[in-house]
Design a protein around this motif. Structure first.
Motif, PDB file in Angstrom:
ATOM      1  N   ASP A  63       0.816  -1.214   0.000  1.00 33.27           N
ATOM      2  CA  ASP A  63       0.000   0.000   0.000  1.00 33.27           C
ATOM      3  C   ASP A  63       0.852   1.268   0.000  1.00 33.27           C
ATOM      4  N   MET A  64       2.139   1.163   0.295  1.00 29.01           N
ATOM      5  CA  MET A  64       3.036   2.313   0.206  1.00 29.01           C
ATOM      6  C   MET A  64       3.534   2.525  -1.217  1.00 29.01           C
ATOM      7  N   LEU A  65       3.418   1.477  -2.040  1.00 23.87           N
ATOM      8  CA  LEU A  65       3.967   1.497  -3.392  1.00 23.87           C
ATOM      9  C   LEU A  65       2.944   1.944  -4.428  1.00 23.87           C
ATOM     10  N   LEU A  66       1.683   1.608  -4.178  1.00 25.50           N
ATOM     11  CA  LEU A  66       0.604   1.949  -5.100  1.00 25.50           C
ATOM     12  C   LEU A  66      -0.518   2.649  -4.349  1.00 25.50           C
ATOM     13  N   ALA A  67      -1.321   3.383  -5.092  1.00 22.08           N
ATOM     14  CA  ALA A  67      -2.475   4.078  -4.542  1.00 22.08           C
ATOM     15  C   ALA A  67      -3.728   3.619  -5.294  1.00 22.08           C
ATOM     16  N   PRO A  68      -4.915   3.810  -4.711  1.00 20.77           N
ATOM     17  CA  PRO A  68      -6.148   3.402  -5.401  1.00 20.77           C
ATOM     18  C   PRO A  68      -6.276   3.984  -6.800  1.00 20.77           C
ATOM     19  N   GLU A  69      -5.787   5.212  -6.995  1.00 25.52           N
ATOM     20  CA  GLU A  69      -5.920   5.844  -8.315  1.00 25.52           C
ATOM     21  C   GLU A  69      -5.047   5.193  -9.380  1.00 25.52           C
TER      22      GLU A  69
END
Length: 217
Positions: free
Chosen positions: A106-112
């Protein structure tokens, strides 16, 4: 699995045009890295990259984030991807390779970023109960994937472990996923287009059944 040090791996990765040395810089902006709006898929725990080499080369209009933690393993992934793409005379413009701890995805990617599919192949089964929260299919981890997956996003999961497979079915259901495909013996099925990983070939040669499922939001 113990991986011997590969002194050549990091220099080769840093010279590789599709390796991300600082992937956190691109959180929420991965499509800008690829410079297109193609669907974004992700493989967590890529191993030596034989699966991604074939998958990526067969699907040039899909962007892939390919992740593992160990430089030595990623070094082999880099070599294998380059070899397959070179044989097909294709540019490697749809893969980004990176070193990262999947537990902190979750630190590497975001929902967008809108990940449409996640591949989990032959992850550590962590058989001892006290370690099972480390499983890449544990509800603790599935919640992180859920936040990153787009609407109707999927997780494709393969394993040799009967216990991990049965537990994972329960994990997915508990976490609100729908099991779309459930195959207890993949190599005896007529499922189309399966791409074997290096571990898959090894386990199948030993007569171990390969378990496969697709879970969707």
């Amino acid at each position: 699995m113990h991986i011997r040090s590969k002194p050549w791996a990091r220099p080769e990765l840093e010279a590789c045009g599709f390796f991300q040395a600082n992937p956190l810089e691109h959180r929420g902006q991965w499509q800008q890295v690829f410079k297109n709006n193609h669907p974004l898929h992700m493989e967590v725990g890529c191993g030596k990259g034989t699966f991604m080499a074939e998958l990526g080369s067969q699907n040039p209009c899909i962007n892939y984030l390919t992740i593992d933690l160990i430089d030595g393993v990623l070094g082999w992934a880099n070599r294998n991807i380059q070899t397959v793409y070179a044989k097909k005379d294709q540019p490697i413009d749809n893969i980004q390779l990176m070193s990262w701890d999947i537990e902190r995805i979750d630190m590497l990617l975001a929902p967008e970023d809108g990940v449409e599919r996640i591949y989990i192949n032959f992850c550590n089964p962590w058989p001892l109960r006290k370690h099972q929260k480390k499983r890449l299919t544990h509800p603790k981890q599935l919640r992180k994937y859920q936040a990153l997956l787009s609407k109707n996003g999927e997780i494709h999961f393969k394993t040799d472990s009967d216990a991990l497979f049965e537990d994972s079915i329960a994990y997915f259901k508990e976490s609100g996923f729908t099991i779309k495909t459930l195959i207890p013996d993949l190599h005896a099925s007529d499922y189309p287009g399966n791409i074997e990983t290096e571990h898959e070939k090894m386990y199948a040669a030993q007569g171990i059944k390969i378990k496969f499922l697709i879970a969707a939001l």
